[in-house]
Write a protein that holds these residues in place. Structure first.
Motif, short mmCIF file in Angstrom:
data_model
loop_
_atom_site.label_atom_id
_atom_site.label_comp_id
_atom_site.label_asym_id
_atom_site.label_seq_id
_atom_site.Cartn_x
_atom_site.Cartn_y
_atom_site.Cartn_z
N ALA A 304 0.83 -1.20 0.00
CA ALA A 304 0.00 0.00 0.00
C ALA A 304 0.87 1.25 0.00
CB ALA A 304 -0.94 -0.02 1.20
N ASP A 305 1.98 1.21 0.72
CA ASP A 305 2.92 2.34 0.72
C ASP A 305 3.46 2.57 -0.68
OD1 ASP A 305 2.68 2.74 3.49
OD2 ASP A 305 4.32 1.35 3.93
N ALA A 306 3.80 1.50 -1.37
CA ALA A 306 4.32 1.61 -2.73
C ALA A 306 3.27 2.21 -3.65
CB ALA A 306 4.76 0.24 -3.24
N THR A 307 2.03 1.76 -3.52
CA THR A 307 0.95 2.28 -4.35
C THR A 307 0.77 3.78 -4.15
OG1 THR A 307 -0.21 0.16 -4.30
CG2 THR A 307 -1.52 2.10 -4.86
N ARG A 308 0.76 4.21 -2.89
CA ARG A 308 0.61 5.64 -2.60
C ARG A 308 1.80 6.44 -3.14
NH1 ARG A 308 -1.65 3.62 2.28
NH2 ARG A 308 0.41 3.58 3.26
N PHE A 309 2.99 5.91 -2.97
CA PHE A 309 4.19 6.61 -3.43
C PHE A 309 4.19 6.74 -4.94
CE2 PHE A 309 8.71 6.74 -4.65
CZ PHE A 309 9.10 7.88 -3.97
N PHE A 310 3.83 5.67 -5.64
CA PHE A 310 3.75 5.73 -7.11
C PHE A 310 2.79 6.85 -7.53
CE2 PHE A 310 4.90 1.02 -8.20
CZ PHE A 310 6.11 1.18 -7.58
N ALA A 311 1.65 6.95 -6.86
CA ALA A 311 0.66 7.97 -7.21
C ALA A 311 1.22 9.37 -7.00
CB ALA A 311 -0.61 7.77 -6.39
N GLU A 312 1.96 9.56 -5.90
CA GLU A 312 2.57 10.86 -5.64
C GLU A 312 3.56 11.24 -6.74
OE1 GLU A 312 4.40 10.45 -1.85
OE2 GLU A 312 2.51 10.29 -0.75
N GLU A 313 4.37 10.26 -7.17
CA GLU A 313 5.36 10.53 -8.21
C GLU A 313 4.69 10.83 -9.55
OE1 GLU A 313 9.19 10.19 -8.15
OE2 GLU A 313 8.37 11.10 -6.34
N THR A 314 3.60 10.10 -9.85
CA THR A 314 2.86 10.38 -11.08
C THR A 314 2.30 11.80 -11.07
OG1 THR A 314 2.25 8.05 -11.33
CG2 THR A 314 0.92 9.64 -12.54
N ARG A 315 1.80 12.20 -9.91
CA ARG A 315 1.25 13.54 -9.77
C ARG A 315 2.34 14.60 -9.96
NH1 ARG A 315 -1.95 12.02 -6.02
NH2 ARG A 315 -0.47 12.31 -4.32
N LEU A 316 3.49 14.41 -9.30
CA LEU A 316 4.59 15.36 -9.39
C LEU A 316 5.08 15.52 -10.82
CD1 LEU A 316 6.96 17.08 -8.22
CD2 LEU A 316 8.20 14.94 -7.92
N TRP A 317 5.49 14.39 -11.42
CA TRP A 317 6.10 14.48 -12.74
C TRP A 317 5.06 14.72 -13.84
CZ3 TRP A 317 10.59 15.92 -11.95
CH2 TRP A 317 11.39 15.37 -10.95
N GLY A 318 3.81 14.29 -13.59
CA GLY A 318 2.76 14.59 -14.56
C GLY A 318 2.55 16.09 -14.71
N LYS A 319 2.63 16.80 -13.60
CA LYS A 319 2.49 18.27 -13.65
C LYS A 319 3.65 18.89 -14.40
CE LYS A 319 1.60 22.16 -10.48
NZ LYS A 319 2.71 23.06 -10.85
N VAL A 320 4.87 18.42 -14.14
CA VAL A 320 6.05 18.96 -14.83
C VAL A 320 5.97 18.69 -16.32
CG1 VAL A 320 8.56 18.75 -15.08
CG2 VAL A 320 7.54 18.74 -12.79
N ILE A 321 5.62 17.47 -16.68
CA ILE A 321 5.53 17.08 -18.11
C ILE A 321 4.48 17.92 -18.83
CG2 ILE A 321 4.83 15.21 -19.66
CD1 ILE A 321 6.14 13.30 -17.54
N ALA A 322 3.32 18.10 -18.18
CA ALA A 322 2.24 18.87 -18.81
C ALA A 322 2.63 20.34 -18.99
CB ALA A 322 0.96 18.76 -17.97
N GLU A 323 3.23 20.93 -17.96
CA GLU A 323 3.58 22.34 -18.03
C GLU A 323 4.72 22.61 -19.00
OE1 GLU A 323 4.33 23.53 -14.01
OE2 GLU A 323 2.21 23.73 -13.52
N ALA A 324 5.64 21.66 -19.12
CA ALA A 324 6.78 21.84 -20.03
C ALA A 324 6.49 21.32 -21.44
CB ALA A 324 8.01 21.14 -19.46
N HIS A 325 5.33 20.72 -21.62
CA HIS A 325 4.91 20.17 -22.93
C HIS A 325 5.95 19.18 -23.47
CE1 HIS A 325 1.79 23.23 -22.93
NE2 HIS A 325 2.70 24.16 -22.72
N ILE A 326 6.38 18.27 -22.61
CA ILE A 326 7.39 17.29 -23.01
C ILE A 326 6.71 16.07 -23.60
CG2 ILE A 326 9.28 15.80 -22.21
CD1 ILE A 326 9.68 17.82 -19.90
N LYS A 327 7.11 15.68 -24.80
CA LYS A 327 6.58 14.50 -25.48
C LYS A 327 7.72 13.76 -26.16
CE LYS A 327 2.20 14.42 -24.57
NZ LYS A 327 1.63 13.28 -23.83
N MET A 328 7.60 12.44 -26.19
CA MET A 328 8.58 11.61 -26.88
C MET A 328 7.92 10.95 -28.08
SD MET A 328 11.19 11.91 -24.77
CE MET A 328 12.24 10.52 -25.17
N GLU A 329 8.71 10.67 -29.09
CA GLU A 329 8.19 9.98 -30.28
C GLU A 329 8.48 8.49 -30.21
OE1 GLU A 329 6.28 11.37 -32.42
OE2 GLU A 329 6.52 13.38 -31.57
#
Length: 329
Positions: A304-329
């Motif tokens: 459960a700790d791992a699940t929560r931590f994964f969600a926190e990391e997705t939230r953190l880096w998802g915001k960075v990726i969205a704001e910086a408009h980073i995409k890979m081909e």
């Protein structure tokens, strides 16, 4: 709603789904009989990397606990190949992945046509973490983060930063610094951390978000400066170095970490068994010593700790990726 926010909103449902076990042959394996044969730990990185070294430490501990062979298989070739291989493996507990952050928390936000869904991996156990450090060339005219930001604002587009490649944690960390510091820099991607760090040492680029594992020896030798660390607290390895949060960027966080995950639909009972034995291993003095040599801190916790931590990391880096408009081909 953006793709990043949609993924964040559904991560709890996706995780709940993978923790269950649909009817099938994999469900027949009871914890008392597992493992009955060799277990494979896949590392989506080259031999000799920190991920690989950590995987071999854990493989040795699990082999002792189980009385069965545990092998490490390196599948390099970018962020996708190794993770996709594990994703397609049988959900029977005999193929697991020792993963760094990207493959299980934000890779789906980078690639438009990813061949697997990282949110469907079964979280098994957290392993260890190490702060990422803001490493700069020795003669850069900035002695702290505030001075670096001031220099960047006075010289827009002049500062260069390296990374292990587009979409890597180093790339995203620098993008986070750009957003929070309201500055603009130039990204120089490399094929790995070593050439990026070497070019900081040589003065060919200005900075690189590197792990303390590899940057501290260069810092101690006076070849680079470490302006700050990305963890919430100061690192006991370099207690004299402030955090980026202390340095005027309270929302900044950047940590490299490692965890074990299993293919989708792996029975919860098997994942729990592995978690139990991983935690036992992490508590052993010889493992703690091995991690300390890598400048890694154990992350002892439940699934459960791992699940929560994964969600926190997705939230953190998802915001960075969205704001910086980073995409890979």
């Amino acid at each position: 709603m953006t793709q990043a926010l949609q993924c964040i909103a559904t991560i709890a449902l996706a995780t709940a789904a993978v923790l269950g076990s649909p009817p099938g042959r994999a469900q027949e394996a009871a914890p008392s009989s597992y493992p009955a044969r060799t277990v494979k730990l896949v590392v989506p990185a080259a031999a000799g990397s920190t991920t690989d070294t950590l995987a071999r430490i854990m493989a040795d501990q699990l082999a002792r606990a189980w009385g069965k062979t545990v092998v490490v298989e390196n599948i390099s070739g970018g962020m996708v190949v190794g993770a996709a291989s594990v994703f397609r493996s049988a959900p029977d507990g005999y193929t697991l992945m020792v993963s760094p952050p990207a493959q299980v928390t934000f890779i789906h936000l980078l690639y438009r046509d990813l061949v697997f869904d990282p949110l469907r991996f079964v979280p098994v156990a957290l392993l260890a973490r190490v702060p990422n450090a803001l490493v700069v060339r020795g003669d850069l005219p900035a002695g702290n983060v505030s001075e670096l930001i001031s220099y960047a604002k006075a010289n827009p587009g002049k500062l260069t930063y390296g990374s292990q490649g587009a979409g890597s944690t180093a790339h995203l960390s620098a993008s986070q610094l750009e957003a929070l510091g309201n500055i603009r820099m130039v990204h120089v991607p490399y094929r790995g951390a070593v050439p990026a760090l070497n070019d900081v040492i040589a003065g060919h680029i200005d900075m690189f978000f590197d792990t303390l594992t590899t940057s501290v020896p260069m810092y101690r030798a006076g070849k680079v400066k470490i302006l700050a660390v990305g963890s919430a607290e100061r690192s006991p390895v370099v207690p004299e170095v402030a955090t980026l949060a202390e340095s005027g960027l309270p929302d900044f966080r950047s940590v490299t970490w490692f965890a074990i995950v299993a293919p989708p639909a792996t029975p919860a009972a098997i994942a729990e068994r592995v978690n139990h034995d991983v935690v036992d291993g992490l508590r052993r003095p010889e493992v703690a010593e091995g991690l300390a040599r890598l400048t890694l801190e154990p992350m002892i916790g439940t699934r459960a700790d791992a699940t929560r931590f994964f969600a926190e990391e997705t939230r953190l880096w998802g915001k960075v990726i969205a704001e910086a408009h980073i995409k890979m081909e």
